[in-house]
Scaffold this motif. Structure first.
Motif, PDB file in Angstrom:
ATOM      1  N   GLU A 136       0.827  -1.207   0.000  1.00 59.85           N
ATOM      2  CA  GLU A 136       0.000   0.000   0.000  1.00 59.85           C
ATOM      3  C   GLU A 136       0.862   1.260   0.000  1.00 59.85           C
ATOM      4  O   GLU A 136       2.010   1.233   0.439  1.00 59.85           O
ATOM      5  N   PRO A 137       0.315   2.381  -0.497  1.00 62.90           N
ATOM      6  CA  PRO A 137       1.104   3.617  -0.593  1.00 62.90           C
ATOM      7  C   PRO A 137       1.683   4.070   0.746  1.00 62.90           C
ATOM      8  O   PRO A 137       2.743   4.697   0.791  1.00 62.90           O
ATOM      9  N   SER A 138       1.018   3.748   1.846  1.00 61.89           N
ATOM     10  CA  SER A 138       1.502   4.191   3.162  1.00 61.89           C
ATOM     11  C   SER A 138       2.635   3.306   3.672  1.00 61.89           C
ATOM     12  O   SER A 138       3.275   3.620   4.671  1.00 61.89           O
ATOM     13  N   ARG A 166       4.660   0.123  -4.721  1.00 65.13           N
ATOM     14  CA  ARG A 166       3.437   0.658  -4.098  1.00 65.13           C
ATOM     15  C   ARG A 166       2.275   0.589  -5.073  1.00 65.13           C
ATOM     16  O   ARG A 166       2.440   0.754  -6.279  1.00 65.13           O
ATOM     17  N   ASN A 167       1.115   0.381  -4.522  1.00 65.51           N
ATOM     18  CA  ASN A 167      -0.110   0.257  -5.314  1.00 65.51           C
ATOM     19  C   ASN A 167      -0.546   1.633  -5.811  1.00 65.51           C
ATOM     20  O   ASN A 167      -1.197   2.392  -5.098  1.00 65.51           O
TER      21      ASN A 167
END
Ligand code: AMP
Ligand code: MG
Length: 393
Positions: free
Chosen positions: A184-186, A195-196
């Motif tokens: 995930e981006p975080s 990252r997605n």
């Protein structure tokens, strides 16, 4: 089977029909929605003969000549009398043309002298005003079922006093990214991880198309996970998958869909980026398997999948924002594919310059461009200055 770009788009437009119900919303919420009722004019438009100019309301037959000015009328007033032969009434833009007058002469073409006005040119009946009912008659349809509501349509609704409006419901569109490498981006990705970004870009694109994005957990490159995520996605109104549709050993999307009884309309389109693009129907819901490279995901959504979201919510004529511009430099390609390449369109819209891009994984190139150059699959050479199609970003 592999389709051309036009065949693939035609297939989507033919296959998908309106399937969303309707709801009534306020005018303030209407932008971006699709109208589900015909809107009629509540009265004539304009409701009175409306002057298009500041000047003088006259009888055309009196001109050229010198006329007696017997009053003025401004927007928001009615002139109490009428214009007799040899007379004029000073009039402002938007004011009702008084009875008796059949033309308006622009103030720039007149010479005022006390209570008289000199007009040295002739006029035709109907000059410089809109007759009552010219734009629409009371009861005429002014907006139709299936139109996209933008700022001008909102203005029309406001004009006729339609403060509540019937629109199609927004489709809920599931977004399922796939891939073992996706975090995930975080998260802080490992060196082998990515990252997605596809879920993020698709969510924006779905919203822009009038849908409500529903981002589901990422499917891992393993059959059970992929199948479970797909089943979840098929509980919404439409399913978008990214990745897992190439020919690789771990590309399981089509296999999982087939096991769910999917019907496939196509699984390959002769475009670049985005050749392995899948479109079908399972459990009565349409799905798209979009190739996973970010550029491919963005382009295949924009050029093909978007039309499906537009159609299920009633849009009558989904269209691509295509225009023509002149190439800033020569361009060549191998024949066979319709290409959509990141490019810069000049601010006057006249010239287009292909932009450096390192392929369909180059998110930066997609972010920096403002348009896509669209190639004709049968043509290989373009000279500098040749016209080429452009898709606005
Ligand atoms: P695939 O279509 O699954 O073979 O993926 C093609 C390429 O796109 C791979 O390099 C992936 O790492 C990348 N990719 C796939 N899914 C995503 C995603 N959700 N966000 C960003 N890149 C992705
Ligand atoms: Mg993958």
């Amino acid at each position: 089977m592999a389709l051309t770009f036009d065949e693939a788009r035609t297939c989507v437009l033919r296959e998908v029909g309106v399937s969303m119900g309707t709801e009534t919303i306020s005018l303030a919420e209407a932008a971006g929605r699709v109208l589900a009722e015909e809107i009629k004019a509540d009265r004539d438009y304009p409701p009175f003969p409306r002057s298009a100019r500041d000047g003088f309301a006259v009888r055309a037959a009196d001109l050229p000549g010198e006329l007696l000015v017997n009053g003025e009328v401004r927007a928001g007033e009615m002139f109490p009398g009428s214009v007799a032969a040899g007379q004029a009434v000073e009039i402002m833009t938007g004011a009702p043309v008084p009875d008796g007058a059949d033309a308006v002469v622009m103030v720039e073409h007149t010479v005022r002298n006390g209570d008289r006005v000199r007009i040295n040119r002739s006029a035709q009946p109907g000059d410089n005003f809109n007759a009552r009912g010219l734009e629409a008659r009371g009861g005429d349809a002014v907006l139709f079922v299936g139109v996209h509501i933008g700022y001008a349509e909102v203005a029309m609704l406001a004009t006729v006093g339609h403060t509540r409006v019937l629109v199609y419901r927004r489709p809920r569109v599931a977004i399922v990214a796939t891939g073992d490498e996706i975090v995930e981006p975080s998260e802080q990705p490992g060196r082998h991880q990515i990252r997605n970004s596809n879920a993020a870009s698709l969510a924006v694109q779905v919203s822009r198309a009038g849908g409500t994005p529903v981002i589901l957990p990422t499917a891992r490159d393993e059959y059970e996970s992929t199948r479970a995520c797909i089943e979840d996605g098929l509980r919404t109104d439409m399913l978008l998958l990214s990745g897992g549709v190439s020919a690789g050993k771990y590309d399981l999307v089509e296999k999982a869909l087939a096991a769910l009884g999917a019907e496939f309309f196509f699984d390959r389109v002769k475009i670049q980026p985005g050749q392995p693009l899948v479109f079908g129907k399972a459990r009565d819901k349409y799905f798209f398997g979009l190739p996973g490279n970010p550029g491919s995901t963005m382009i295949t959504f924009e050029t093909i999948a978007r039309a499906a979201i537009e159609k299920i919510q009633g849009l009558r004529e989904p269209a691509l924002n295509l225009l023509h511009a002149r190439l800033a430099r020569p361009f060549h390609q191998k024949a066979g594919l319709t290409r959509f390449l990141p490019a810069r369109l000049s601010s006057d819209g006249a010239t287009i310059e292909p932009q450096v891009s390192h392929g369909s994984g180059d998110v930066g190139a997609m972010a920096r461009c403002n348009a896509y150059l669209v190639t004709d699959p049968d043509r290989t050479e373009w000279a500098s200055g040749d016209e080429i199609r452009v898709l606005l970003k």
